[in-house]
Design a protein around this motif. Structure first.
Motif, short mmCIF file in Angstrom:
data_model
loop_
_atom_site.label_atom_id
_atom_site.label_comp_id
_atom_site.label_asym_id
_atom_site.label_seq_id
_atom_site.Cartn_x
_atom_site.Cartn_y
_atom_site.Cartn_z
N LEU B 173 0.86 -1.18 0.00
CA LEU B 173 0.00 0.00 0.00
C LEU B 173 0.90 1.23 0.00
N ILE B 174 0.56 2.19 -0.86
CA ILE B 174 1.33 3.44 -0.92
C ILE B 174 0.35 4.59 -0.70
N THR B 175 0.57 5.36 0.36
CA THR B 175 -0.33 6.48 0.63
C THR B 175 0.36 7.76 0.19
N GLY B 176 -0.30 8.46 -0.71
CA GLY B 176 0.28 9.68 -1.28
C GLY B 176 0.97 9.36 -2.58
N CYS B 177 0.46 9.93 -3.70
CA CYS B 177 1.20 9.65 -4.93
C CYS B 177 1.60 10.89 -5.68
N GLY B 178 2.37 11.70 -5.02
CA GLY B 178 3.19 12.69 -5.70
C GLY B 178 4.33 11.94 -6.38
N ILE B 196 -0.24 -3.81 -5.66
CA ILE B 196 0.06 -2.44 -5.25
C ILE B 196 -1.19 -1.59 -5.31
N THR B 197 -1.62 -1.13 -4.14
CA THR B 197 -2.72 -0.17 -4.05
C THR B 197 -2.13 1.19 -3.67
N VAL B 198 -2.61 2.25 -4.31
CA VAL B 198 -2.19 3.60 -3.92
C VAL B 198 -3.43 4.38 -3.48
N LEU B 206 -3.45 10.05 -8.83
CA LEU B 206 -3.88 8.65 -8.86
C LEU B 206 -3.81 8.09 -10.28
N ARG B 207 -4.20 8.91 -11.25
CA ARG B 207 -4.09 8.45 -12.64
C ARG B 207 -2.64 8.19 -13.03
N SER B 208 -1.74 9.06 -12.57
CA SER B 208 -0.32 8.83 -12.86
C SER B 208 0.16 7.53 -12.25
N GLY B 213 1.76 1.61 -13.17
CA GLY B 213 1.61 0.21 -12.81
C GLY B 213 0.87 -0.15 -11.54
N ALA B 214 0.29 0.83 -10.83
CA ALA B 214 -0.47 0.47 -9.64
C ALA B 214 -1.66 -0.42 -10.04
N ASP B 215 -1.95 -1.41 -9.22
CA ASP B 215 -3.09 -2.29 -9.50
C ASP B 215 -4.41 -1.60 -9.19
N GLU B 216 -4.36 -0.65 -8.29
CA GLU B 216 -5.59 -0.05 -7.79
C GLU B 216 -5.25 1.33 -7.26
N ALA B 217 -6.09 2.32 -7.56
CA ALA B 217 -5.85 3.69 -7.09
C ALA B 217 -7.12 4.18 -6.41
N LEU B 218 -7.02 4.48 -5.13
CA LEU B 218 -8.19 4.83 -4.33
C LEU B 218 -8.15 6.30 -3.93
N ASN B 219 -9.24 6.99 -4.20
CA ASN B 219 -9.36 8.39 -3.81
C ASN B 219 -10.01 8.46 -2.42
N VAL B 220 -9.17 8.68 -1.41
CA VAL B 220 -9.68 8.67 -0.04
C VAL B 220 -10.32 9.99 0.36
N ALA B 221 -10.27 10.98 -0.53
CA ALA B 221 -11.06 12.19 -0.30
C ALA B 221 -12.52 11.87 -0.64
#
Lengths: 344, 344, 344, 344
Positions: B173-178, B196-198, B206-208, B213-221
């Motif tokens: 899990l990666i929190t923050g994707c700057g 890999i979830t971001v 998140l789109r970047s 290659g992230a498997d999943e991108a979650l918008n926690v806002a």
């Protein structure tokens, strides 16, 4: 149904065996593909290896994939018709090693097609196979049956890679590039190795290793001093995967391995004469790697996501009725890497 | 020659600076590209971060690539005209941490464009740069100048990955994707992570992350409970890379992290209020990751061999004379990931 | 038989409970001694801690020793009349954490005298106790019943020590020297630490820590800057065991802890506000330590061989009928370290 | 001043050598005690070992303690008259291994009394010795000169123990109990091992091992099957320290070592024939241990604090003028463990 049963060296027969009962927590899998492993070859050619010897007829095989035909009443999470890779490993879960998370050292292991215990554990080169749910791993549509059969040897390579510790940025040497050596190239690269050199004594396996990503392939039969260029400043390689089971390969790499270098011994061999002084003075760390456990799920996940490509290693797929021809081909390193049997 | 000098928050000037002498063991590098880092932005916007504050004018910048213009008389292994990525890190080599192989904790570190010590260490956003040979790493022809400038932040990501230990088969899990979070996706994948979830609070980053290659991108806002699905059986993720520096991101991931989960804290933040009881009861392992050392060579090797692709993260390349516009763009997460300055 | 049952804060009663059946694989143990733990005190004083709250009457206690009174028909390796320390921990053996050797994270843990699950797991402050054979560990004649009762908190300390990695030659700081802090002195010394400093805010516990071998005992109530002398060159201590559960103790030690220092958090506390920047910049490694598993056997082995001496920590032994007085004494840090109940 | 110079096998002379200059950062140490090491014996008896051979006269000795006689002008932290143990190890501090904290693998190591490089590094069996401050470690008044001389072999044992990883609660087997084997008993115990078995082929060293704390001492000359009792369930010992350099000792322990057992090879030997199949199948981890670095400070700290007791291993102290008799005694395992020379 039919199964491939080894009776004695050279005596491999297609015979009828009864379909076993499927228990409430089990799956009945229609086997589609089965890869021929080095140990299958040893049973076929020599009746065993080391102290492990055939003492009764045994169904061979432990690298298989198939499709779920039926399920026990208690099974959840699977459906008839789904394709699975089946792990050959069934640890007891109760012994002290299982309770330490070291299931590959289980005191009561049942492993398909192995003569290690008596009665032997019957193998998976058969048309129908009963498996525990823990042994079955769903294959993505993008993964062929033959690739699915390679989940098992890929697990062996991944286990060896995990025994080596982190590989990101490491310089890796792999001695011996049969199927396991070639899969180690794939696994070490996936784990982040930045430089991978392979050695072998034959040209064809070296070409295969290059196809799956080795940076350099050295024929140590043609040039026994090929690794000498890496001996400056006490050595270049951080990690050695020894996949040949050959004493000369192991010892010949010592000079090119840096102090505190890690050696993962994967290849089985008999006794080897080692310069223990050099192991002490360079503080090598020589680690055995044997089978796998959680790496089977990792292998299938990597295949399913396209994060590894094992297709270049599949030399041929033959019908199981041509087992003799298939085993002969598998034994010919100049022609074949991994040979797969088709059980349809 | 010209350099980009920060005088005070918002006061960034293009000014003339003298070209320094090139010592006998040093290289003179004509800088071509320089990436704008989050810390550069902090100096520009706030005059520093935490206790690190600008106390005198300072040339900014520490992510650069260029071409060798001249070399000291004792330099070997390089040639004028070769392209290099230049590491901003110059540890002393003598102190007790350097002698333990922990150069990133050097007691006398000089790091380009850092106000941590006084006088400040002048940075690399300049047309000509003098560097030690140990700082210079040759770039392959296939690697662009802009990609070369990303060797530095990639090194930060690789160092964080190495702090996590082996990632083969791990759920990450990666929190923050700057830029750092996105590079962590690349680095964790290269190291063998299978899932890999971001998470982030904005759509564009998140789109970047998905692009690399992230498997999943979650918008926690949008969905603050997005990670709740991973909380069954005490959690799913093996490793968390926290790259936002945000307390809510860190604490919000605890439920989804399995017992003995590893947290690598990369994002700098001020104080954070943490539920220490959960760290104890789940036996988390929270590790800081700061800068890098040998990972710079690894970053360049991965770029040179095409084993990572950072191109999707380069949002724009602007001339250094447009620094104001470039910094404004770099600060706009909806438009930019990594912005690169061109010093030609 | 009699048991000590907590009904509500301050409401601890001696009551009759039925003797449970002894299964074929179980032991019936006549309890002799039981140590009062901090968590027992929390139930007694506050009805629980954190989110763990009494919801029904519960027999307290989990640190006990006794003598085997009877055995199930299938039990081997034990004999009636033998003295044992009894581990309070009964993991399921089946869940994914048990199968990874992480039994302290069992998804179906039963731990004596714990209100973590509902119905609560009844405790061991009772005259007779049924235990699995895996919970019972034979005591040598040289080990008193009261010392045997300390096997449990010693296990907690040993587990924390193992979480820290090797301690040979290490400089260790222990913040908080209640029973666990003092046992950490013993355990860290046994593991080879060459320098042990302890801190506390009270004089009596510091004296106890010195009695069991601390090199230095600092009263940080009297001198809040006592650790400042260790802050040169980024810090002196390699490992910090935080056993107070106090934010100021934890944060106050950061300056004296070297880069890459390891912090083992043992003390439970609520939320703590931490300078995350320092954790990042010094690359600390903050690890939770929770209960134990195989360390119980280690604790008993160390006691049996006289390799640790916990006697200086036993402040008093009182009859269980005086539980109120015993709990009051246990709560008074100026008078008591470990208070033991006698159940004869 | 006088020194003990080896000219050829059996030709050890007391000769005059000039006192070297003391540099501004160096100490002049009046040597008091020097321990005779196995490698000293090898030079004396055979002119070397393995590929290391005497090629010119060399002052022997590397285990010494003494008193500071004079100091260079820049030295701080020491005073004339203080007693010190002197480490024989002087790594360069600059090479890639030193910069990785692996000083024992220094590419330009100078180690007292070693013929590994040419010209040989002259040794410390002399009346006056010049040392770098980093080599000198203050001895407490409670530590005798002879004990101080044992700091060096104790460092070797501590380094081997650190190579093994954490030993708390571990079952340890030590094969070979000469001085290093016996010091390994002390070091492993100090590190928390709960069970220590030693083996040897002679009675006297086994008795010494018991004196310093071994739980069990087995004479494998009298009973070659002595370890068989430990072979159930794939083995009992977690860690093996091999200190004999004998192939039979190493291989004979494999059956008693559990899967994933760690073998630390300390004893130098020539080639050894090993059953590589068992290393693979049991996944042993065979690690070389060579010399030491930071462990010298640890050895002195343990001696100074009385945390180890090496006195039972000092068999005799003889004047350096009786070197011949001292070396003969040191070579007689039935009479001597560690023999110390007195240089006063």
């Amino acid at each position: 149904m039919k199964a491939l049963i080894i009776h004695a060296p050279g005596d491999l027969r297609v015979e009828d065996v009864p379909t076993p009962e499927t228990g409430p927590h089990q799956l009945l899998v229609k086997v589609r593909c089965g890869g021929i492993c080095g140990s299958d070859l040893h049973y076929y050619q020599h009746g065993g290896f080391g102290t492990v010897r055939l003492q009764e007829p045994m169904v061979l095989g432990h690298e298989v994939s198939g499709v779920i035909e039926a399920m026990g009443a208690q099974v959840t999470g699977f459906a008839v018709g789904q394709r699975v890779a089946v792990s050959p490993s069934r640890p007891c879960g109760q012994c002290r090693y299982c309770q330490q998370g070291l299931q590959n050292h289980c005191l009561d292991m049942r492993y398909y097609g192995s003569a290690m215990r008596m009665p032997h554990v019957q193998g998976a080169f058969r048309q129908e196979l009963v498996a525990e749910v823990a042994q079955a791993h769903l294959l993505a549509d993008s993964v062929s049956d033959a690739e699915g059969a390679l989940a098992e040897p890929l697990s062996v390579a991944l286990h060896a890679v995990r025994r080596a510790g982190p590989l990101v940025g490491k310089h890796v040497l792999i001695t011996g590039c049969g199927p396991i050596g070639a899969l180690l190239v794939i696994a070490a690269r996936r784990a982040g190795a930045t430089h991978i050199t392979v050695t072998d004594v034959a040209a064809a396996p070296l070409r295969s290793a290059e196809k799956v990503g080795a940076d350099e392939a050295l024929n140590v039969a043609q040039d026994p001093q090929a690794l000498a260029r890496y001996e400056a400043d006490k050595g270049f390689f951080d990690v050695l995967f020894e996949a040949s089971g050959n004493e000369r390969a192991l010892v010949g790499a010592f000079g090119a391995l840096r102090p505190r270098g890690i050696i993962v011994q994967v290849g089985l061999g008999g006794e080897m004469k080692l310069p223990i002084n050099m192991i002490v003075a360079k503080e090598f760390d020589l680690r055995g790697a044997f089978r796998f456990h959680e790496e089977f799920a990792t292998a299938v996940a990597l295949l399913n996501k396209g994060l590894v490509d094992v297709k270049p290693l599949i030399s041929a797929t033959l019908p199981y009725r041509d087992a003799g021809r298939a085993f002969a081909l598998a034994a010919d390193r100049s022609q074949a890497m991994k040979v797969v049997l088709n059980f349809d």
